[in-house]
Design a protein around this motif. Sequence first.
Motif, short mmCIF file in Angstrom:
data_model
loop_
_atom_site.label_atom_id
_atom_site.label_comp_id
_atom_site.label_asym_id
_atom_site.label_seq_id
_atom_site.Cartn_x
_atom_site.Cartn_y
_atom_site.Cartn_z
N ILE A 91 0.86 -1.19 0.00
CA ILE A 91 0.00 0.00 0.00
C ILE A 91 0.90 1.24 0.00
O ILE A 91 1.92 1.26 0.69
CB ILE A 91 -0.98 -0.01 1.20
CG1 ILE A 91 -1.87 1.22 1.17
CG2 ILE A 91 -0.29 -0.12 2.53
CD1 ILE A 91 -3.20 1.04 1.87
N ASN A 119 0.11 8.58 -0.43
CA ASN A 119 0.15 9.62 -1.47
C ASN A 119 1.31 10.58 -1.23
O ASN A 119 1.89 11.11 -2.16
CB ASN A 119 -1.15 10.43 -1.47
CG ASN A 119 -2.33 9.57 -1.86
OD1 ASN A 119 -2.15 8.48 -2.42
ND2 ASN A 119 -3.54 10.02 -1.53
N THR A 126 -15.42 9.42 5.57
CA THR A 126 -14.62 8.61 4.63
C THR A 126 -13.79 7.60 5.40
O THR A 126 -13.69 6.43 5.02
CB THR A 126 -13.68 9.52 3.80
OG1 THR A 126 -14.43 10.63 3.34
CG2 THR A 126 -13.06 8.78 2.64
N LEU A 127 -13.18 8.06 6.49
CA LEU A 127 -12.34 7.16 7.28
C LEU A 127 -13.15 6.03 7.89
O LEU A 127 -12.75 4.86 7.84
CB LEU A 127 -11.61 7.94 8.39
CG LEU A 127 -10.48 8.83 7.89
CD1 LEU A 127 -10.01 9.78 8.98
CD2 LEU A 127 -9.31 7.98 7.40
N GLN A 174 -13.92 3.40 5.68
CA GLN A 174 -12.77 2.52 5.40
C GLN A 174 -12.38 1.70 6.62
O GLN A 174 -11.30 1.10 6.66
CB GLN A 174 -11.58 3.38 4.96
CG GLN A 174 -11.82 4.06 3.63
CD GLN A 174 -10.56 4.73 3.09
OE1 GLN A 174 -9.45 4.29 3.34
NE2 GLN A 174 -10.74 5.80 2.35
N GLU A 217 -1.46 -0.37 7.08
CA GLU A 217 -2.42 -0.04 6.02
C GLU A 217 -3.40 1.04 6.51
O GLU A 217 -3.71 1.99 5.77
CB GLU A 217 -3.17 -1.32 5.66
CG GLU A 217 -3.90 -1.23 4.37
CD GLU A 217 -4.61 -2.55 4.05
OE1 GLU A 217 -4.20 -3.62 4.54
OE2 GLU A 217 -5.60 -2.47 3.31
N ASP A 218 -3.87 0.91 7.74
CA ASP A 218 -4.80 1.91 8.30
C ASP A 218 -4.13 3.29 8.34
O ASP A 218 -4.77 4.30 8.04
CB ASP A 218 -5.22 1.53 9.72
CG ASP A 218 -6.12 0.30 9.75
OD1 ASP A 218 -6.77 0.02 8.73
OD2 ASP A 218 -6.16 -0.38 10.80
N LYS A 232 -4.05 4.76 4.92
CA LYS A 232 -5.40 5.25 4.56
C LYS A 232 -5.68 6.56 5.28
O LYS A 232 -6.17 7.52 4.69
CB LYS A 232 -6.46 4.21 4.97
CG LYS A 232 -6.51 2.98 4.10
CD LYS A 232 -7.62 2.08 4.64
CE LYS A 232 -7.68 0.74 3.94
NZ LYS A 232 -8.51 -0.19 4.73
N ASN A 268 -3.70 9.35 3.78
CA ASN A 268 -4.20 9.67 2.43
C ASN A 268 -5.50 10.51 2.48
O ASN A 268 -5.73 11.33 1.61
CB ASN A 268 -4.43 8.40 1.61
CG ASN A 268 -3.12 7.81 1.11
OD1 ASN A 268 -2.07 8.42 1.26
ND2 ASN A 268 -3.19 6.63 0.53
N VAL A 269 -6.30 10.26 3.50
CA VAL A 269 -7.57 10.99 3.58
C VAL A 269 -7.37 12.41 4.16
O VAL A 269 -7.94 13.37 3.68
CB VAL A 269 -8.61 10.20 4.44
CG1 VAL A 269 -9.84 11.06 4.75
CG2 VAL A 269 -9.02 8.92 3.72
#
Length: 294
Positions: free
Chosen positions: A223, A226, A266-267, A270, A284-285, A288, A291-292
């Motif tokens: 993963i 960004n 959004t979080l 996910q 991974e969390d 994420k 990225n958010v």
Amino acid sequence: MYVINEAIKPKMSIPKKIKTNHQPRKRFGQNFLHDTGVIEQIVDGINIQRDDWLVEIGPGMGALTEPMLKQLDSMTVIELDKDLSSTLRMRIGANAHADFNIIENNAMHVDYHQLYQDYKDTTGQDKQLRVVGNLPYNISTPLLFHLLNFADVIEDMHFMLQKEVVDRITAEVGTKAYGRLSIMMQYYCQTEYLLTVPKGAFNPPPKVTSAVFRLVPFANKPIVANDEESFAVVVRECFNQRRKTLRAIFKKNALLPTLTDEMIETLEAQGIDMQARPETLSVEDFVKLSNVVI
Ligand code: SAH
């Protein structure tokens, strides 16, 4: 350009006992391995193939260097202490069967991309580095982060460090040892705990128990963040307050962005609960999350 080729012809065998009057230097983190059983286990754990290119950081008096060299055609060592490197040069340089190269430098200042390129230019072979070392504990974490900048030319790394740090690097989510170091290392590499090494295996014995572990940089990360810098900031700031919930951490911290309702939605969609504590979030969390919010 590093001087990496002093192509040494096979001549004599390597002397068994390391004879030197070297006084261990504390400031260079010198704790020399002397337990042959432990040395053998470490070398076995590396699983050396003859055509590997090994790069050892801090060979010292050669406790790991010599048994590894026996299994290799080509090896480079990086040693900061000039007394040690010249002793090694005399001892191994005069006898080695392999292409043995010594770089007298601080491993923190070495450009491993350049090293890789020089090896390629000199030998015509395109080989990734296999990095090995009983690392000086005082520079261990910065050195690991330095090496991660060169992950694209590194096949794997085997290091010995104090056990407590190795526990943190290899920790699983939700455990006591899990934290910033676990996440940062596991973002870039597969990590594996290999071996516990007692103090008595060294001379002088260090104050703490040691352990050997393996890092294999991902050719393709499972993963990707960004923005890796922001990811690192989010991880750092969250673990500065690891007892608090994510929501509380983001609320109070000026280095982190303010969360909007939309971001929170959004979080949560996910699977990231803002009432959770950082130590319950996987790598991974965290990716994420960053990225958010960034
Ligand atoms: N590998 C040997 C020595 C371990 S002690 C053994 O296991 O016995 C750590 C070694 O790292 C010492 O030789 C020390 O001089 C060297 N060293 C310390 N700081 C270094 C640095 N920044 N770059 C390269 N070598 C370093």
